[in-house]
Motif scaffolding. Structure first.
Motif, PDB file in Angstrom:
ATOM      1  N   THR A   1      32.041  52.398  44.365  1.00  0.00           N
ATOM      2  CA  THR A   1      31.586  53.611  44.415  1.00  0.00           C
ATOM      3  C   THR A   1      30.471  53.504  45.313  1.00  0.00           C
ATOM      4  N   ARG A   2      30.101  54.594  46.092  1.00  0.00           N
ATOM      5  CA  ARG A   2      28.954  54.115  46.854  1.00  0.00           C
ATOM      6  C   ARG A   2      27.562  54.364  46.413  1.00  0.00           C
TER       7      ARG A   2
ATOM      8  N   GLU B   1      36.488  53.231  47.605  1.00  0.00           N
ATOM      9  CA  GLU B   1      36.295  54.192  46.394  1.00  0.00           C
ATOM     10  C   GLU B   1      37.592  54.600  45.827  1.00  0.00           C
TER      11      GLU B   1
ATOM     12  N   SER C   1      37.844  53.448  41.783  1.00  0.00           N
ATOM     13  CA  SER C   1      37.224  54.257  41.042  1.00  0.00           C
ATOM     14  C   SER C   1      37.880  55.239  40.807  1.00  0.00           C
ATOM     15  N   THR C   2      38.500  56.145  41.674  1.00  0.00           N
ATOM     16  CA  THR C   2      39.178  57.234  41.417  1.00  0.00           C
ATOM     17  C   THR C   2      40.529  56.918  40.864  1.00  0.00           C
TER      18      THR C   2
ATOM     19  N   CYS D   1      31.678  47.120  40.205  1.00  0.00           N
ATOM     20  CA  CYS D   1      31.926  48.074  39.395  1.00  0.00           C
ATOM     21  C   CYS D   1      32.573  47.437  38.164  1.00  0.00           C
TER      22      CYS D   1
ATOM     23  N   ARG E   1      26.027  61.287  41.547  1.00  0.00           N
ATOM     24  CA  ARG E   1      27.047  61.482  42.742  1.00  0.00           C
ATOM     25  C   ARG E   1      26.643  62.884  43.404  1.00  0.00           C
TER      26      ARG E   1
END
Length: 227
Positions: free
Chosen positions: A13-14, A39, A42-43, A78, A157
């Motif tokens: 994630t950024r 990313e 994470s999704t 992460c 976010r």
């Protein structure tokens, strides 16, 4: 001639990028940091209660990619992929560090009553398992109690850092009977200052602990870095 050591930072994630970059610049300024952002990790991790084999393979693939671009060390940021990172580390040619590995070691040295605030729900179980393993490895009877800070990650976010930090600080203020409080996600690091104003319990965040640990591992190898 010895060049700057290259540290590959692998993100899911950024929002984890700035905290670890800031820590690296402050604590290991001679290192060259390379950001690798995926990313989708994470999704896709949010879709399953368990870490899938497909995600496991992607973690290993990212580790190999970091080695291919001549990283001297690899740090994942992460906290939801611990077991896969351990597997990747076993087959890697360079040091590979899990996000909270170093922070757990610091916490165990402080006391047995450990509280952990987390903002990314899928990460909780894996981190709790990792903590128990870390405690067992050093013969500690430490116990971990986890606290989910609902809404904080969503605020982060959306760019609402103030709300993110306030929610975490409020959660920290509600914790009693703990020797130390851990901020589980790298993206939570900026909330540490406000949280420390709300409680007398020591608070640890992942980025500082991780950078110091990976720096030590690289230096302990005592080898020149290829230009």
């Amino acid at each position: 001639m010895t060049c700057k050591p290259r540290l590959a930072l692998i993100h899911a994630t950024r929002v984890a990028i700035d905290p670890i970059e800031t820590a690296a610049q402050r604590l290991w300024p001679e290192a060259e940091t390379i950001t690798i952002l995926e990313e989708g990790l994470s999704t896709d991790r949010q879709k399953d209660s368990e870490l899938s084999l497909e995600l496991w393979d992607r973690i290993i693939g990212l580790t190999r990619y970091a080695e291919d671009i001549r990283a001297d060390a690899i740090l994942f940021t992460c906290s939801a992929f611990g077991r896969a990172i351990e597997d990747a580390a076993e087959g890697a040619k360079v040091p590979v560090l899990k996000p909270n590995e170093a922070m757990f070691s610091e916490a165990l040295a402080i006391g047995p009553r450990v509280a952990m605030i987390y903002t990314f729900a899928p990460a909780a179980k894996g981190m709790e398992d990792e903590f128990r393993d870390a405690a067992k490895a050093v013969g500690s009877n430490a116990k971990l109690t986890s606290f989910f800070c609902d809404g904080a990650l969503a605020a982060k976010r959306l760019g609402d850092d103030a709300k993110h930090d306030t929610l975490i600080a409020e959660t920290a203020a509600s914790i009693v009977d703990a020797d130390v409080i851990l901020l589980a996600q790298f993206s939570m690091a900026d909330a540490a200052g406000l949280a420390r104003q709300k409680t007398a319990i020591p608070i640890l965040s992942s980025p500082d602990s991780a950078i110091l640990a990976i720096k030590h591992r690289v230096h302990s190898q005592e080898k020149d870095v290829a230009c």
